[in-house]
Design a protein around this motif. Structure first.
Motif, PDB file in Angstrom:
ATOM      1  N   ARG A   1     -23.888  34.520 -10.727  1.00 28.11           N
ATOM      2  CA  ARG A   1     -25.118  33.828 -11.128  1.00 28.11           C
ATOM      3  C   ARG A   1     -26.052  33.683  -9.931  1.00 28.11           C
ATOM      4  N   PHE A   2     -27.307  33.411 -10.243  1.00 28.86           N
ATOM      5  CA  PHE A   2     -28.303  33.062  -9.233  1.00 28.86           C
ATOM      6  C   PHE A   2     -28.457  31.554  -9.285  1.00 28.86           C
ATOM      7  N   GLY A   3     -28.495  30.913  -8.127  1.00 25.36           N
ATOM      8  CA  GLY A   3     -28.619  29.465  -8.082  1.00 25.36           C
ATOM      9  C   GLY A   3     -29.715  29.028  -7.137  1.00 25.36           C
ATOM     10  N   CYS A   4     -30.531  28.098  -7.604  1.00 27.27           N
ATOM     11  CA  CYS A   4     -31.605  27.553  -6.775  1.00 27.27           C
ATOM     12  C   CYS A   4     -31.053  26.362  -5.990  1.00 27.27           C
ATOM     13  N   PRO A   5     -31.113  26.411  -4.663  1.00 23.51           N
ATOM     14  CA  PRO A   5     -30.531  25.333  -3.860  1.00 23.51           C
ATOM     15  C   PRO A   5     -31.330  24.034  -3.891  1.00 23.51           C
ATOM     16  N   CYS A   6     -32.579  24.080  -4.289  1.00 22.44           N
ATOM     17  CA  CYS A   6     -33.425  22.882  -4.220  1.00 22.44           C
ATOM     18  C   CYS A   6     -33.211  21.914  -5.376  1.00 22.44           C
ATOM     19  N   HIS A   7     -33.268  22.428  -6.595  1.00 24.48           N
ATOM     20  CA  HIS A   7     -33.221  21.537  -7.744  1.00 24.48           C
ATOM     21  C   HIS A   7     -32.127  21.884  -8.745  1.00 24.48           C
ATOM     22  N   GLY A   8     -31.280  22.863  -8.422  1.00 25.30           N
ATOM     23  CA  GLY A   8     -30.102  23.131  -9.228  1.00 25.30           C
ATOM     24  C   GLY A   8     -30.276  24.051 -10.412  1.00 25.30           C
ATOM     25  N   SER A   9     -31.367  24.776 -10.504  1.00 24.65           N
ATOM     26  CA  SER A   9     -31.502  25.735 -11.605  1.00 24.65           C
ATOM     27  C   SER A   9     -30.508  26.871 -11.407  1.00 24.65           C
ATOM     28  N   ASN A  10     -29.908  27.338 -12.504  1.00 25.10           N
ATOM     29  CA  ASN A  10     -28.966  28.449 -12.468  1.00 25.10           C
ATOM     30  C   ASN A  10     -29.452  29.518 -13.431  1.00 25.10           C
ATOM     31  N   PHE A  11     -29.313  30.766 -13.013  1.00 25.06           N
ATOM     32  CA  PHE A  11     -29.764  31.890 -13.812  1.00 25.06           C
ATOM     33  C   PHE A  11     -28.645  32.918 -13.932  1.00 25.06           C
ATOM     34  N   SER A  12     -28.583  33.573 -15.090  1.00 30.00           N
ATOM     35  CA  SER A  12     -27.581  34.610 -15.303  1.00 30.00           C
ATOM     36  C   SER A  12     -28.002  35.880 -14.574  1.00 30.00           C
ATOM     37  N   ARG A  13     -27.166  36.889 -14.617  1.00 32.87           N
ATOM     38  CA  ARG A  13     -27.456  38.177 -13.982  1.00 32.87           C
ATOM     39  C   ARG A  13     -28.700  38.824 -14.598  1.00 32.87           C
ATOM     40  N   ASP A  14     -28.977  38.520 -15.867  1.00 31.05           N
ATOM     41  CA  ASP A  14     -30.173  39.038 -16.533  1.00 31.05           C
ATOM     42  C   ASP A  14     -31.422  38.247 -16.172  1.00 31.05           C
TER      43      ASP A  14
ATOM     44  N   ASP B   1     -31.800  34.964 -17.163  1.00 37.94           N
ATOM     45  CA  ASP B   1     -31.964  33.875 -18.126  1.00 37.94           C
ATOM     46  C   ASP B   1     -31.508  32.547 -17.522  1.00 37.94           C
ATOM     47  N   VAL B   2     -32.130  31.461 -17.967  1.00 37.65           N
ATOM     48  CA  VAL B   2     -31.773  30.130 -17.477  1.00 37.65           C
ATOM     49  C   VAL B   2     -30.440  29.720 -18.073  1.00 37.65           C
ATOM     50  N   ILE B   3     -29.495  29.346 -17.203  1.00 37.51           N
ATOM     51  CA  ILE B   3     -28.189  28.834 -17.638  1.00 37.51           C
ATOM     52  C   ILE B   3     -28.208  27.309 -17.606  1.00 37.51           C
ATOM     53  N   ALA B   4     -28.744  26.752 -16.529  1.00 36.95           N
ATOM     54  CA  ALA B   4     -28.795  25.296 -16.379  1.00 36.95           C
ATOM     55  C   ALA B   4     -29.902  24.936 -15.403  1.00 36.95           C
ATOM     56  N   GLY B   5     -30.310  23.682 -15.482  1.00 33.63           N
ATOM     57  CA  GLY B   5     -31.281  23.182 -14.520  1.00 33.63           C
ATOM     58  C   GLY B   5     -32.660  22.990 -15.096  1.00 33.63           C
ATOM     59  N   PRO B   6     -33.572  22.561 -14.255  1.00 29.51           N
ATOM     60  CA  PRO B   6     -34.914  22.231 -14.729  1.00 29.51           C
ATOM     61  C   PRO B   6     -35.867  23.424 -14.900  1.00 29.51           C
ATOM     62  N   ALA B   7     -35.462  24.620 -14.558  1.00 32.89           N
ATOM     63  CA  ALA B   7     -36.357  25.775 -14.684  1.00 32.89           C
ATOM     64  C   ALA B   7     -36.760  25.970 -16.147  1.00 32.89           C
ATOM     65  N   PRO B   8     -38.063  26.108 -16.428  1.00 35.95           N
ATOM     66  CA  PRO B   8     -38.516  26.225 -17.815  1.00 35.95           C
ATOM     67  C   PRO B   8     -38.307  27.600 -18.436  1.00 35.95           C
ATOM     68  N   LYS B   9     -38.223  28.630 -17.613  1.00 33.99           N
ATOM     69  CA  LYS B   9     -38.027  29.985 -18.135  1.00 33.99           C
ATOM     70  C   LYS B   9     -37.271  30.827 -17.131  1.00 33.99           C
TER      71      LYS B   9
ATOM     72  N   ARG C   1     -37.743  34.205  -7.089  1.00 34.06           N
ATOM     73  CA  ARG C   1     -38.623  33.038  -7.067  1.00 34.06           C
ATOM     74  C   ARG C   1     -38.315  32.202  -8.296  1.00 34.06           C
ATOM     75  N   CYS C   2     -37.815  30.993  -8.068  1.00 35.30           N
ATOM     76  CA  CYS C   2     -37.443  30.101  -9.166  1.00 35.30           C
ATOM     77  C   CYS C   2     -38.691  29.745  -9.978  1.00 35.30           C
ATOM     78  N   THR C   3     -38.564  29.743 -11.301  1.00 36.87           N
ATOM     79  CA  THR C   3     -39.703  29.431 -12.160  1.00 36.87           C
ATOM     80  C   THR C   3     -39.948  27.933 -12.287  1.00 36.87           C
ATOM     81  N   HIS C   4     -39.133  27.131 -11.619  1.00 36.65           N
ATOM     82  CA  HIS C   4     -39.342  25.686 -11.644  1.00 36.65           C
ATOM     83  C   HIS C   4     -40.422  25.297 -10.647  1.00 36.65           C
ATOM     84  N   LEU C   5     -40.149  25.478  -9.357  1.00 35.93           N
ATOM     85  CA  LEU C   5     -41.129  25.113  -8.325  1.00 35.93           C
ATOM     86  C   LEU C   5     -41.350  26.206  -7.283  1.00 35.93           C
ATOM     87  N   GLY C   6     -40.826  27.395  -7.524  1.00 35.54           N
ATOM     88  CA  GLY C   6     -41.074  28.508  -6.612  1.00 35.54           C
ATOM     89  C   GLY C   6     -40.111  28.625  -5.450  1.00 35.54           C
ATOM     90  N   CYS C   7     -39.011  27.905  -5.483  1.00 35.31           N
ATOM     91  CA  CYS C   7     -38.007  28.018  -4.420  1.00 35.31           C
ATOM     92  C   CYS C   7     -37.336  29.389  -4.482  1.00 35.31           C
TER      93      CYS C   7
END
Length: 159
Positions: free
Chosen positions: A98-111, A113-121, A82-88
């Protein structure tokens, strides 16, 4: 000039309207005593034997429970999909690790952690424990995403 409504009929209509109002109020008060309850399945589930999960990210429970089970050399942890930006619902990209959110482009590492995008945490880690029988028990009701805290029990199980 003839009367359109007689006084007696007017009084009956008034008393009938008052009675209808009181009946409706009583029905609403009675309905209030039986609230709508949403019965949801338990957030805790048995993911099977911990030894069966290979190193890396497992998507076995992604569709049913919306979690990824990640096994490292040190142990196992679980990420809530569940993306911490908007719940996608993000996706796991094996080729990009990596984990990638298809809606707004947030990217997360295997751990998580936020790599890129609008996700705040980072992504939330779920409580994970290994039962006496060796099964992996995951509880999505207990979450953590602060580095340091998330790397210890109960969010990380040594296997």
């Amino acid at each position: 000039m003839p009367d359109l409504i007689k006084r007696r009929d007017f009084l009956w209509m008034g008393w009938s309207a008052l009675l209808a109002f009181l009946t409706g109020s009583a029905a609403a008060a009675a309905r209030f005593m039986f609230p709508n309850v949403l019965y949801e399945p338990s957030q805790k589930f048995n993911a099977g034997p911990a030894k069966d999960f290979p190193p890396g990210v497992s998507t076995l429970w992604f569709k049913k429970q919306r979690v990824w089970i990640v096994r490292t050399a040190q142990g196992i942890y679980t990420l809530w999909a569940r993306c911490t930006h908007l719940g996608c619902t993000p996706n796991w990209f094996l080729d990009q690790d990596r984990f990638g959110c298809p809606c707004h482009g947030s990217n997360f590492s295997r751990d998580g952690d936020v790599i890129a995008g609008p996700a705040p945490k980072g992504l939330w880690r779920c409580k994970v424990e290994v039962s006496a029988t060796g099964d992996l028990i995951i509880d999505k009701a207990v979450l953590e995403n602060r580095p340091g805290t998330r790397d210890k029990a109960p969010y990380f199980a040594e296997v």
